[in-house]
Design a protein around this motif. Sequence first.
Motif, PDB file in Angstrom:
ATOM      1  N   LYS A 114     103.884  72.046 -44.174  1.00 37.19           N
ATOM      2  CA  LYS A 114     102.671  72.349 -44.934  1.00 37.19           C
ATOM      3  C   LYS A 114     102.018  71.063 -45.424  1.00 37.19           C
ATOM      4  CE  LYS A 114     100.959  75.539 -48.464  1.00 37.19           C
ATOM      5  NZ  LYS A 114     101.315  76.527 -49.494  1.00 37.19           N
TER       6      LYS A 114
ATOM      7  N   TRP B  23      96.527  74.517 -47.174  1.00 33.06           N
ATOM      8  CA  TRP B  23      96.583  75.195 -48.469  1.00 33.06           C
ATOM      9  C   TRP B  23      96.593  76.697 -48.221  1.00 33.06           C
ATOM     10  CZ3 TRP B  23      97.251  72.262 -52.772  1.00 33.06           C
ATOM     11  CH2 TRP B  23      97.043  70.894 -52.616  1.00 33.06           C
ATOM     12  N   SER B  24      97.619  77.349 -48.765  1.00 30.88           N
ATOM     13  CA  SER B  24      97.760  78.795 -48.581  1.00 30.88           C
ATOM     14  C   SER B  24      98.408  79.372 -49.834  1.00 30.88           C
ATOM     15  CB  SER B  24      98.640  79.078 -47.356  1.00 30.88           C
ATOM     16  OG  SER B  24      99.069  80.415 -47.349  1.00 30.88           O
ATOM     17  N   ASN B  25      97.982  80.570 -50.222  1.00 31.15           N
ATOM     18  CA  ASN B  25      98.527  81.210 -51.417  1.00 31.15           C
ATOM     19  C   ASN B  25      99.635  82.213 -51.111  1.00 31.15           C
ATOM     20  OD1 ASN B  25      96.790  79.863 -53.222  1.00 31.15           O
ATOM     21  ND2 ASN B  25      95.145  81.325 -52.804  1.00 31.15           N
TER      22      ASN B  25
ATOM     23  N   ARG C 197     103.767  75.286 -53.078  1.00 33.29           N
ATOM     24  CA  ARG C 197     102.727  75.783 -53.991  1.00 33.29           C
ATOM     25  C   ARG C 197     101.390  75.125 -53.722  1.00 33.29           C
ATOM     26  NH1 ARG C 197     102.925  78.214 -59.813  1.00 33.29           N
ATOM     27  NH2 ARG C 197     100.906  78.715 -58.912  1.00 33.29           N
ATOM     28  N   SER C 198     100.322  75.784 -54.227  1.00 34.88           N
ATOM     29  CA  SER C 198      98.985  75.199 -54.180  1.00 34.88           C
ATOM     30  C   SER C 198      98.433  74.935 -55.574  1.00 34.88           C
ATOM     31  CB  SER C 198      98.027  76.118 -53.401  1.00 34.88           C
ATOM     32  OG  SER C 198      98.448  76.253 -52.063  1.00 34.88           O
TER      33      SER C 198
ATOM     34  N   ARG D  85     101.169  66.705 -53.051  1.00 35.11           N
ATOM     35  CA  ARG D  85     100.492  67.985 -53.279  1.00 35.11           C
ATOM     36  C   ARG D  85     100.027  68.130 -54.733  1.00 35.11           C
ATOM     37  NH1 ARG D  85     100.379  71.089 -49.095  1.00 35.11           N
ATOM     38  NH2 ARG D  85      99.749  72.935 -50.255  1.00 35.11           N
TER      39      ARG D  85
END
Length: 439
Positions: free
Chosen positions: A93, A99-101, A142-143, A183
Amino acid sequence: MTLCIDDKHIDEIRNIPTREKFLKLLDDLENCNEDAQKQKIVEMNEIIDEMNEELFKSVFSKEMFDKIDEMIEEKKLTLENAVLLLKHIGYLKGLIKMWSNNFEDSKLIKRIEKMIAEEEKKKELKNEKLLVDICECYISLRSGFPPELLSICVPCLLKVALKKEESEETQKETEMALLALNRISAYRDVEQELYLNEIREIFKYHQEHHNLTRLSYQSVWEFLFCRLFYDGDLEDIILNELHLVREATRELEELSKCIDWKKNEDKMKEMKDESVLGRWISTLNIYFRECQIRKKEHVVLIGCIVQMLRAAKDNHREICEKCIELLITVSYNTTVEIEDLLKSGAVDAFLGEIIRFDLIKSPVDDYLQFFENVCERLKNVNKKENEETKRKETKRKVFDRLEEEGYEDCIILFICCIVEEEYRNIFFVQRIEDYFVHC
């Protein structure tokens, strides 16, 4: 340790598409003992290494993270093996900057947040390795990040990166930790006290001993550049204490030597060096957007980017476009003098593309934007007499260079092309004078 994979098992999954192959291996984990699970996860991590962003989104859904949570809860997957898998998912990632939830929306995130808080409360009795591992999983997947957990996770990641051993395993762990650290780089709630002294130590040790991988080193620079938006006082440290220009130029030159510029990028087998090079160029774009200190050495770094633009333009379009974007950013930045754009070769490089203008193939908007920025800056009158004299001298140099190559004739010719081809940039004709230096 070499892991042997049964030939029958290989035959069973050889022809299954990647997504189905990965999910089948995930299902298989429920029926394996701890050692067999580890073997399958090694195979799953190899599949992860080959994934692109589209496949990543398809495979790592909320449902998949919920399944992993359920397997941990029912003791069908050991925590150690779950961490082995999750860290690798987070690593990819970070590599593809995706970026993904899906992780945030899953039950697994609550489990990991609870584990981090509970382990931290144990103080002297806490399992340091477990805490580091779950913090890395959490940050890399996490984002968005609660401040109270950042204050636990950031020191954990830096503790990994501060290891001085140069073994391959340590280098990989450090790379994963620094990629995860990236991140959180753009979040306001990261106080300097959490990272600055450790980051300094990581830089200085590497500059003397070269213990970091290229990706690790790029990642830690990117972290600092992103912090410039909130911590402007970092710029003096970046330039004068950590020697950005020298280090970035050296890294770019070394990476450039590793790439076969004559071979088309989609035929290349080894893409890691090219990926790190692209990350460096994008990272420097962040730096030049934020930097406020005029440094004469910038011309050396800009010249290095120009050389890569020239090398990449035929067969490495993605790198070429990143270089173009960076040089446009540089042309906006008033701490970089127009004289430096001349000395570095940036003006000549963009001028050469304008002269060879192809309405279909060239990113003409980008080249025009560069010259619009240059022309606009040369038109601005400075009230200080000595600087006004210098501006006029620089303006003459730029004008003579462009006149020699027939630049303004090309600009006028574009009007005909735009009318005939119904070119997309309808604002060009309305702003034609913005591209002329003598106006």
